[in-house]
Design a protein around this motif. Structure first.
Motif, PDB file in Angstrom:
ATOM      1  N   LEU A  20      57.830 -89.701 -59.409  1.00 38.16           N
ATOM      2  CA  LEU A  20      58.375 -91.320 -59.093  1.00 38.16           C
ATOM      3  C   LEU A  20      56.910 -92.222 -59.375  1.00 38.16           C
ATOM      4  N   ILE A  71      50.852 -83.769 -52.624  1.00 35.97           N
ATOM      5  CA  ILE A  71      51.849 -84.888 -52.377  1.00 35.97           C
ATOM      6  C   ILE A  71      53.242 -84.015 -52.405  1.00 35.97           C
ATOM      7  N   MET A 105      54.612 -90.678 -46.328  1.00 34.94           N
ATOM      8  CA  MET A 105      55.606 -90.129 -47.388  1.00 34.94           C
ATOM      9  C   MET A 105      55.239 -89.075 -48.115  1.00 34.94           C
ATOM     10  N   MET A 106      53.677 -88.446 -48.121  1.00 35.22           N
ATOM     11  CA  MET A 106      53.634 -88.374 -49.170  1.00 35.22           C
ATOM     12  C   MET A 106      52.506 -86.728 -48.777  1.00 35.22           C
ATOM     13  N   ARG A 111      57.661 -87.408 -55.577  1.00 42.88           N
ATOM     14  CA  ARG A 111      56.834 -87.677 -55.722  1.00 42.88           C
ATOM     15  C   ARG A 111      55.670 -88.487 -56.231  1.00 42.88           C
ATOM     16  N   LYS A 112      55.076 -87.142 -56.902  1.00 42.38           N
ATOM     17  CA  LYS A 112      54.123 -87.099 -57.892  1.00 42.38           C
ATOM     18  C   LYS A 112      55.001 -87.708 -59.479  1.00 42.38           C
ATOM     19  N   ARG A 128      54.482-101.107 -55.201  1.00 41.37           N
ATOM     20  CA  ARG A 128      55.198 -99.989 -56.442  1.00 41.37           C
ATOM     21  C   ARG A 128      54.063-100.581 -57.229  1.00 41.37           C
ATOM     22  N   THR A 174      53.508 -95.149 -46.252  1.00 45.83           N
ATOM     23  CA  THR A 174      53.655 -94.647 -47.561  1.00 45.83           C
ATOM     24  C   THR A 174      52.624 -93.275 -47.525  1.00 45.83           C
TER      25      THR A 174
END
Length: 241
Positions: free
Chosen positions: A236, A229, A200-201, A233-234, A113, A197
């Motif tokens: 987050l 993206i 997911m984006m 998600r951006k 993260r 990852t």
């Protein structure tokens, strides 16, 4: 300069030769390479990001970044393995993410993260529009990853206008060879965390994997257009910056 903190971890840019040596030593451990360090000619032109555990000072993650414009693509690490002439027409700033690794004895998800938060900070600061690199599967045997490759073929191939062409002498042309329907559970279990990852984006991949005997990996060229993206998600990612 990047300087972020999340819980017990801090992300910062390498400051000197000692920092770079520590990153190269971690890479050698993480990639199970012979020798005390993993170092190449690309290191001197890159910005290196280190993630440290503040409780014991241990280096737990490292990666490097190389700012690229179209004419600079030939100097990227990925250009050794992929024919990238299509991307020379990409108009915006690009950045290559490379040698991403986490200490083998660390499993804390906060490490990934804060690494992505640091990367987001750098991308925003430099107005990067395309992030790219090589995403690696451990080992060079393809059989255990067939569901993962089938999923990449079905859902995540690069747009034709940016698709890298074959350059390396030993490749697995999974998009041409695989016709199986992927088992989603098996595919996600086998997908490397970094690649997962990216996907997911909204990331995309080459239609073939390079068989890299030197690094003992199979890797695919991976691209992520920042503008694509999803907004959630951006938010987050930027919430951690």
């Amino acid at each position: 300069m990047i300087a972020l903190r999340k819980g017990r971890y801090i992300a910062r840019e390498a400051r000197d030769e000692d920092d770079l040596a520590a990153a190269c030593a971690l890479r050698a451990r993480a990639f199970a390479l012979a020798g005390a360090q993993d170092r190449d000619a690309h290191d001197d032109r890159c910005t290196h990001i280190l993630i440290e555990d503040t409780t014991d000072g241990a280096l737990v993650c490292a990666f490097r970044l190389f700012a690229v414009r179209g004419a600079d693509l030939a100097d990227s690490y990925a250009a050794q393995f992929y024919e990238l002439s299509a991307l020379e027409a990409y108009e915006g700033p690009m950045m290559e993410l490379g040698r991403f690794c986490v200490a083998p004895d660390r499993r804390d998800p906060d490490i990934l993260r804060i690494a992505w938060a640091a990367l987001t900070d750098y991308v925003d600061a430099h107005d990067v529009q395309l992030l790219f690199g090589c995403s690696s599967f451990a080992g060079v045997e393809t059989d255990r990853y067939l569901d993962a490759f089938a999923m990449l073929r079905a859902r995540h191939l690069a747009p034709k206008r940016w698709l890298p062409r074959v350059k390396a002498p030993d490749v697995f042309r999974y998009a041409a060879k695989l016709r199986r329907k992927p088992d989603v559970r098996k595919a996600m279990m086998r997908m490397p965390p970094l690649l997962r990852t990216y996907l997911m984006m909204g990331g995309w991949v080459s239609d073939h994997a390079v068989v890299d005997h030197q690094m003992n990996t199979l890797h695919v060229f991976t691209g992520l257009e920042i503008g694509a993206i999803p907004a959630a998600r951006k938010r987050l990612l930027r919430a951690l910056v």
